[in-house]
Motif scaffolding. Structure first.
Motif, PDB file in Angstrom:
ATOM      1  N   ASN A  13      -1.814  10.949 -29.836  1.00 10.77           N
ATOM      2  CA  ASN A  13      -3.164  11.434 -29.573  1.00 10.77           C
ATOM      3  C   ASN A  13      -3.382  11.906 -28.144  1.00 10.77           C
ATOM      4  N   SER A  14      -2.457  11.599 -27.257  1.00  8.54           N
ATOM      5  CA  SER A  14      -2.635  11.972 -25.855  1.00  8.54           C
ATOM      6  C   SER A  14      -1.917  13.267 -25.495  1.00  8.54           C
ATOM      7  N   GLY A  15      -1.143  13.801 -26.394  1.00  6.99           N
ATOM      8  CA  GLY A  15      -0.406  15.033 -26.141  1.00  6.99           C
ATOM      9  C   GLY A  15       1.046  14.758 -25.813  1.00  6.99           C
ATOM     10  N   PHE A  16       1.877  15.649 -26.270  1.00  9.57           N
ATOM     11  CA  PHE A  16       3.310  15.522 -26.037  1.00  9.57           C
ATOM     12  C   PHE A  16       3.943  16.898 -26.159  1.00  9.57           C
ATOM     13  N   ARG A  17       5.176  16.984 -25.737  1.00  9.40           N
ATOM     14  CA  ARG A  17       5.922  18.244 -25.784  1.00  9.40           C
ATOM     15  C   ARG A  17       7.233  18.002 -26.522  1.00  9.40           C
ATOM     16  N   VAL A  18       7.623  18.968 -27.365  1.00 14.79           N
ATOM     17  CA  VAL A  18       8.927  18.956 -28.019  1.00 14.79           C
ATOM     18  C   VAL A  18       9.615  20.245 -27.613  1.00 14.79           C
ATOM     19  N   LEU A  19      10.809  20.114 -27.030  1.00 14.50           N
ATOM     20  CA  LEU A  19      11.502  21.328 -26.615  1.00 14.50           C
ATOM     21  C   LEU A  19      12.993  21.204 -26.852  1.00 14.50           C
ATOM     22  N   THR A  20      13.633  22.356 -26.974  1.00 12.06           N
ATOM     23  CA  THR A  20      15.083  22.422 -27.103  1.00 12.06           C
ATOM     24  C   THR A  20      15.584  23.563 -26.235  1.00 12.06           C
ATOM     25  N   ASN A  21      16.777  23.383 -25.731  1.00 11.66           N
ATOM     26  CA  ASN A  21      17.447  24.421 -24.945  1.00 11.66           C
ATOM     27  C   ASN A  21      18.610  24.949 -25.768  1.00 11.66           C
ATOM     28  N   VAL A  22      18.808  26.255 -25.739  1.00 10.53           N
ATOM     29  CA  VAL A  22      19.910  26.873 -26.474  1.00 10.53           C
ATOM     30  C   VAL A  22      20.765  27.644 -25.486  1.00 10.53           C
ATOM     31  N   GLY A  23      21.939  27.115 -25.206  1.00 11.93           N
ATOM     32  CA  GLY A  23      22.880  27.774 -24.307  1.00 11.93           C
ATOM     33  C   GLY A  23      22.735  27.320 -22.863  1.00 11.93           C
ATOM     34  N   ALA A  24      23.808  27.528 -22.123  1.00 13.30           N
ATOM     35  CA  ALA A  24      23.876  27.083 -20.727  1.00 13.30           C
ATOM     36  C   ALA A  24      22.809  27.729 -19.859  1.00 13.30           C
ATOM     37  N   ALA A  72       9.873  11.929 -18.098  1.00 14.53           N
ATOM     38  CA  ALA A  72       8.497  11.500 -18.373  1.00 14.53           C
ATOM     39  C   ALA A  72       8.555  10.045 -18.823  1.00 14.53           C
ATOM     40  N   PRO A  73       7.412   9.347 -18.817  1.00 16.98           N
ATOM     41  CA  PRO A  73       7.414   7.954 -19.282  1.00 16.98           C
ATOM     42  C   PRO A  73       7.990   7.796 -20.697  1.00 16.98           C
ATOM     43  N   VAL A  74       7.700   8.750 -21.563  1.00 20.30           N
ATOM     44  CA  VAL A  74       8.345   8.805 -22.878  1.00 20.30           C
ATOM     45  C   VAL A  74       9.232  10.041 -22.870  1.00 20.30           C
ATOM     46  N   HIS A  75      10.526   9.827 -23.025  1.00 17.44           N
ATOM     47  CA  HIS A  75      11.483  10.939 -23.110  1.00 17.44           C
ATOM     48  C   HIS A  75      12.561  10.513 -24.095  1.00 17.44           C
ATOM     49  N   VAL A  76      12.390  10.969 -25.321  1.00 11.38           N
ATOM     50  CA  VAL A  76      13.266  10.594 -26.429  1.00 11.38           C
ATOM     51  C   VAL A  76      13.988  11.834 -26.914  1.00 11.38           C
ATOM     52  N   LEU A  77      15.267  11.676 -27.217  1.00  7.98           N
ATOM     53  CA  LEU A  77      16.047  12.761 -27.796  1.00  7.98           C
ATOM     54  C   LEU A  77      16.121  12.576 -29.303  1.00  7.98           C
ATOM     55  N   VAL A  78      15.912  13.661 -30.029  1.00  9.96           N
ATOM     56  CA  VAL A  78      16.041  13.670 -31.483  1.00  9.96           C
ATOM     57  C   VAL A  78      17.227  14.560 -31.809  1.00  9.96           C
ATOM     58  N   VAL A  79      18.212  13.993 -32.511  1.00  9.15           N
ATOM     59  CA  VAL A  79      19.447  14.721 -32.798  1.00  9.15           C
ATOM     60  C   VAL A  79      19.824  14.566 -34.267  1.00  9.15           C
ATOM     61  N   PRO A  80      20.449  15.596 -34.841  1.00 13.09           N
ATOM     62  CA  PRO A  80      20.972  15.425 -36.197  1.00 13.09           C
ATOM     63  C   PRO A  80      22.237  14.567 -36.155  1.00 13.09           C
ATOM     64  N   LYS A  81      22.482  13.838 -37.219  1.00 13.04           N
ATOM     65  CA  LYS A  81      23.685  13.002 -37.283  1.00 13.04           C
ATOM     66  C   LYS A  81      24.938  13.834 -37.516  1.00 13.04           C
ATOM     67  N   ASN A  82      24.792  14.996 -38.137  1.00 11.96           N
ATOM     68  CA  ASN A  82      25.914  15.930 -38.274  1.00 11.96           C
ATOM     69  C   ASN A  82      25.901  16.875 -37.086  1.00 11.96           C
ATOM     70  N   HIS A  83      27.070  17.309 -36.664  1.00  9.59           N
ATOM     71  CA  HIS A  83      27.153  18.149 -35.472  1.00  9.59           C
ATOM     72  C   HIS A  83      26.691  19.584 -35.744  1.00  9.59           C
ATOM     73  N   HIS A  84      25.809  20.054 -34.881  1.00  7.90           N
ATOM     74  CA  HIS A  84      25.400  21.456 -34.795  1.00  7.90           C
ATOM     75  C   HIS A  84      25.285  21.751 -33.307  1.00  7.90           C
ATOM     76  N   ASP A  85      25.864  22.844 -32.855  1.00  2.00           N
ATOM     77  CA  ASP A  85      25.814  23.171 -31.428  1.00  2.00           C
ATOM     78  C   ASP A  85      24.394  23.369 -30.933  1.00  2.00           C
ATOM     79  N   ASN A  86      23.570  24.043 -31.733  1.00  3.73           N
ATOM     80  CA  ASN A  86      22.183  24.316 -31.348  1.00  3.73           C
ATOM     81  C   ASN A  86      21.396  24.662 -32.604  1.00  3.73           C
ATOM     82  N   MET A  87      20.132  25.021 -32.450  1.00  2.00           N
ATOM     83  CA  MET A  87      19.267  25.248 -33.612  1.00  2.00           C
ATOM     84  C   MET A  87      19.621  26.506 -34.413  1.00  2.00           C
TER      85      MET A  87
END
Length: 112
Positions: free
Chosen positions: A77-88, A35-50
């Motif tokens: 204000n225009s709408g956005f999506r936040v998603l995460t994938n867990v596992g292959a 998408a025009p805006v596609h940013v990843l948000v990650v923790p600085k400490n390692h975690h495999d998933n949520m």
């Protein structure tokens, strides 16, 4: 984790353009944006998933990153999506917890 690319990006070991960061989390542009805006948000400490024992402070730092990203990119204000994938089987290709923040256009159901 010493060989994790997201750990290295989040902690400045590999150069990237940070959209925003705080003490516990970092936000940077996805290398293959969907998408025009596609940013990843990650923790600085390692975690495999949520589900990998993530403490509340880290989750709240990630939420802070999302709030700042949507404001800085102008998509709050225009709408956005936040998603995460867990596992292959769900499509997780990097085994480090990360949230995709997507916006900047009308998102189709195929991105869900």
């Amino acid at each position: 984790m010493s060989d994790c690319i997201f750990c290295k990006l989040a902690n400045g070991e590999i150069p990237t353009t940070m959209v925003y960061q705080n003490e516990f989390a970092a936000a940077f542009n996805d290398a293959s944006p969907l998408a025009p805006v596609h940013v990843l948000v990650v923790p600085k400490n390692h975690h495999d998933n949520m589900l990998d024992g993530v403490d509340a402070q880290t989750f709240m730092a990630m939420v802070d990153c999302v709030e700042q990203v949507v404001e800085l990119t102008g998509i709050q204000n225009s709408g956005f999506r936040v998603l995460t994938n867990v596992g292959a089987d769900a499509g997780q290709t990097v085994n480090h917890l990360h949230w995709h923040v997507l916006g900047g256009k009308r998102l189709s159901d195929s991105l869900a």
